[in-house]
Design an enzyme around this catalytic site. Structure first.
Site, PDB file in Angstrom:
ATOM      1  CD  GLU A  63      -1.928  -2.349   1.294  1.00  0.00           C
ATOM      2  OE1 GLU A  63      -0.823  -2.678   1.781  1.00  0.00           O
ATOM      3  OE2 GLU A  63      -2.814  -3.179   1.040  1.00  0.00           O
ATOM      4  CG  HIS A 131      -9.900  -7.297   7.357  1.00  0.00           C
ATOM      5  ND1 HIS A 131      -8.692  -7.434   7.992  1.00  0.00           N
ATOM      6  CD2 HIS A 131      -9.671  -7.645   6.062  1.00  0.00           C
ATOM      7  CE1 HIS A 131      -7.797  -7.858   7.133  1.00  0.00           C
ATOM      8  NE2 HIS A 131      -8.344  -7.991   5.956  1.00  0.00           N
TER       9      HIS A 131
END
Lengths: 326, 337
Positions: A63, A131
């Protein structure tokens, strides 16, 4: 305005990207599984076949590399869309987003620009603690970023189109539980400006200030409350940075009561800022203290019953509204 | 000292080793300018005219001057925060550079960046970055735009050896190698990441060997030998430009000053620093030019005098310049649209 068609939130986003890619050769999409896979939430499905791997670029799971490369490419004159699969993974890229993307323009005295669109998804669904998080406040805290969080297909397409024309970095936060949501969207290009809230429901008794998925929870609750002759006004912020304060204040000047409803945690969250500003700016108009309804202050558990308990739902909203009007 | 990991590179046979006397003297003057600029900056700091951090490039000047000479003027440079030398080597006027240190409105970036964020876009100098390793993916991204837009430019990314231990280094190298991006990574190995010696921080003592994990050609050179810097960088830049993918050069050097101002330097002895003095790249270049008969003491003195005047003018310019107007506080945060 062009003809309206019924589309999903997902397809509205895809259409905004497709139009931008057709219009501007410098637009590319880069991210994990955006190409061959078609996007883990299928938002980019079909774009790889239409535009090819040169413009719809599968990246490694990296990322900070994705955001850094997209930012550098933007400095080099391109208009990249960097997709971070879920907002949870943006934590890994936080240094790039905050220290580079957000600051390139100001730190170098306005001599450079980094107009990256960072698309990412909030949401949850028995995905447990790492998450399922709502980090919009982390980004909305930072000068130099624009942060938007649309609730409807119309706003999703209009705001993404505005982001594609913007010369500023935009953190565009979608919601995984809204991708299948359908709504009326104009065919062809149109824009929803940044920093303009939308009154999603008119009412006179109380204002709910909210955004993203919670707009729908608020609307459902309001429809039920209407049966009991309680008329709730719903202000959808749409942009979290900048925020359209005037629309918020005007609604509260009319209803005299405010409930801030968010999916993030309460402490230091979006609701903290919104409630503080309402309290200061509309103090003389308020008939009751500003209330907040947010996710409970827990790392989200896996078990479905515990997860459900953690978030505001229609019943909790109705209960809160009634308590404020009692 | 040169070693290639993935490819043999023969620096000694490079035809461009032949440099003219004019070029040699230009390099001398540039190195002197950086040296004197840094000394003036250090003095201004002690006078409290310059604040914050101040990372001096003294002892490393040969790397920036040699490397900049080896690339095209429109190749795009990204550096760490020890960036003054790179900006001056790129030909940026020392006046706005000094004014930036003073935090004045006439500074390179209007007094908003300071020492660590020198930049000049028209010189393709995209700035110093102050988070260690944070600029490495930006350089890869700039290289991505060159490849995508089919420009005949490369990105040139300068970092210290300390930056090769952080995750961003590895993510950026992987993506650069995966996509064969036209970028050259230059490691300035000045032996210390702040005060931690290389062998106390990196599992791999030869930093350039890290490139082999990404099948990237790499070499290590004596960074204080300006001719070797020039010829090596030229070779590696040319290969990046011709589509051979990313390249890496590790230039060995030594920082004579502390990491920043106010560094007590407990991590090394005075003797160690003194023992490195004969390796000072500026003195080495002066000696070499005298040996070749290209310069004498008088010429060197004359060049220093010219440079001293230039630096004095830069200081005066910085002194005389106004601070940014208070209204500047709210400018440049977002592009107005």
């Amino acid at each position: 305005m062009a003809d309206m068609i019924q589309v999903t939130y997902r397809d509205a986003l895809k259409e905004a990207m497709r139009e931008a890619m057709k219009r501007d050769e410098n637009v590319v999409i880069m991210g994990e599984e955006v190409g061959v896979w078609g996007g883990t939430y299928a938002v980019t499905r079909g774009l790889y076949d239409e535009f090819g791997g040169r413009r719809v670029i599968d990246t490694p799971i990296a990322e900070m590399g994705i955001i850094g490369v997209a930012t550098g490419a933007a400095m080099g004159g391109m208009k990249p869309i960097a997709e971070i699969m879920t907002i949870n993974f943006a934590l890994v890229a936080m240094d790039q987003i905050i220290n580079n993307t957000a600051k390139i323009h100001s730190m170098f005295g306005g001599t450079m620009r980094a107009p990256v669109v960072i698309r990412t998804a909030a949401g949850w669904g028995q995905l447990a603690a790492t998450h399922s998080q709502s980090f919009e406040a982390w980004f909305a805290h930072v000068p130099g970023l624009i942060v938007v969080m649309p609730s409807t297909p119309y706003d999703a397409k209009g705001l993404l189109t505005t982001a594609m024309y913007s010369q500023n970095p935009v953190v565009f936060i979608e919601h995984s539980r809204l991708y299948g949501e359908k709504g009326q969207v104009p065919q062809g290009e149109f824009r929803v400006p940044f920093g303009v809230a939308d009154v999603k429901r008119d009412g006179k008794d109380l204002t709910i200030v909210t955004y993203s998925r919670m707009v729908h929870v608020a609307l459902n609750a309001a429809n039920e409350l209407a049966k009991e002759n309680i008329n709730v006004e719903i202000v959808d912020l749409r942009s979290l940075r900048p925020i359209d304060w005037e629309t918020v204040y005007n609604s509260i000047r009319k209803t005299h009561r405010a409930l801030v409803l968010t999916e993030d945690w309460m402490t230091y969250g979006i609701s903290a800022e919104v409630a503080a500003r309402i309290g200061y700016e509309t103090f003389d108009y308020l008939d009751a203290p500003v209330e907040r309804l947010t996710q409970l202050e827990v790392p989200l558990p896996y078990a479905s019953n515990l997860e459900k308990l953690s978030f505001p739902d229609e019943a909790k909203v109705m209960q809160q509204v009634k308590a404020m009007l009692a | 000292m040169t070693t290639a990991v993935a490819k043999k590179v023969s620096v000694a046979t490079s035809p461009s080793l032949e440099i003219s006397r004019e070029t040699a003297l230009h390099w001398l003057e540039q190195m002197m300018l950086i040296r004197r600029f840094e000394e003036a900056a250090e003095y201004a700091y002690t006078q409290k005219k310059v604040g914050g951090f101040l990372h001096l490039y003294i002892g490393e000047e040969s790397i920036a001057v040699g490397a900049v000479a080896a690339m095209h003027p429109d190749d795009d440079i990204f550096t760490h925060y020890r960036d003054h030398g790179w900006v001056l080597a790129r030909g940026v006027d020392p006046k706005p550079a000094m004014a930036e240190l003073y935090g004045k409105a006439t500074g390179l970036v209007k007094g908003k960046g300071g020492s660590m964020h020198f930049a000049s876009v028209k010189h393709h100098m995209w700035g110093g970055y102050a988070i260690v390793g944070g600029h490495i993916p930006l350089a890869a991204g700039m290289a991505f735009s060159h490849q995508y837009l089919k420009r005949d430019r490369i990105a040139f990314c300068v970092m210290g050896e300390g930056a090769t231990n952080i995750g961003m280094f590895h993510e950026a190298l992987n993506m650069a190698a995966l996509w064969k991006l036209p970028v050259v990574f230059l490691i300035e190995n000045n032996m210390f990441g702040m005060g931690t010696a290389v062998d106390r921080a990196s599992a791999v003592a030869n930093i350039y060997e890290k490139a082999s994990a990404y099948r990237m050609p790499a070499t290590r050179i004596d960074g204080n030998d300006i001719e070797l810097v020039y010829t090596t960088i030229q070779e590696y830049v040319n290969r990046a430009r011709s589509g051979e993918g990313p390249q890496m050069v590790e230039a060995m050097t030594y920082r004579f000053k502390g990491h920043s101002m106010g560094d007590p330097q407990r991590y090394r002895t005075k003797e160690e620093v003194e023992n490195r003095r004969p390796d000072d790249p500026l003195n080495r270049w002066e000696k070499k030019l005298i040996e070749r008969g290209w310069a004498d003491d008088a010429l060197i003195k004359e060049t220093f005098t010219r440079v001293d005047k230039q630096v004095a003018e830069a200081v005066q310019f910085a002194e005389d310049s106004p601070f940014p107007d208070p209204s500047e506080l709210y400018t440049d945060i977002l592009v107005e649209e």
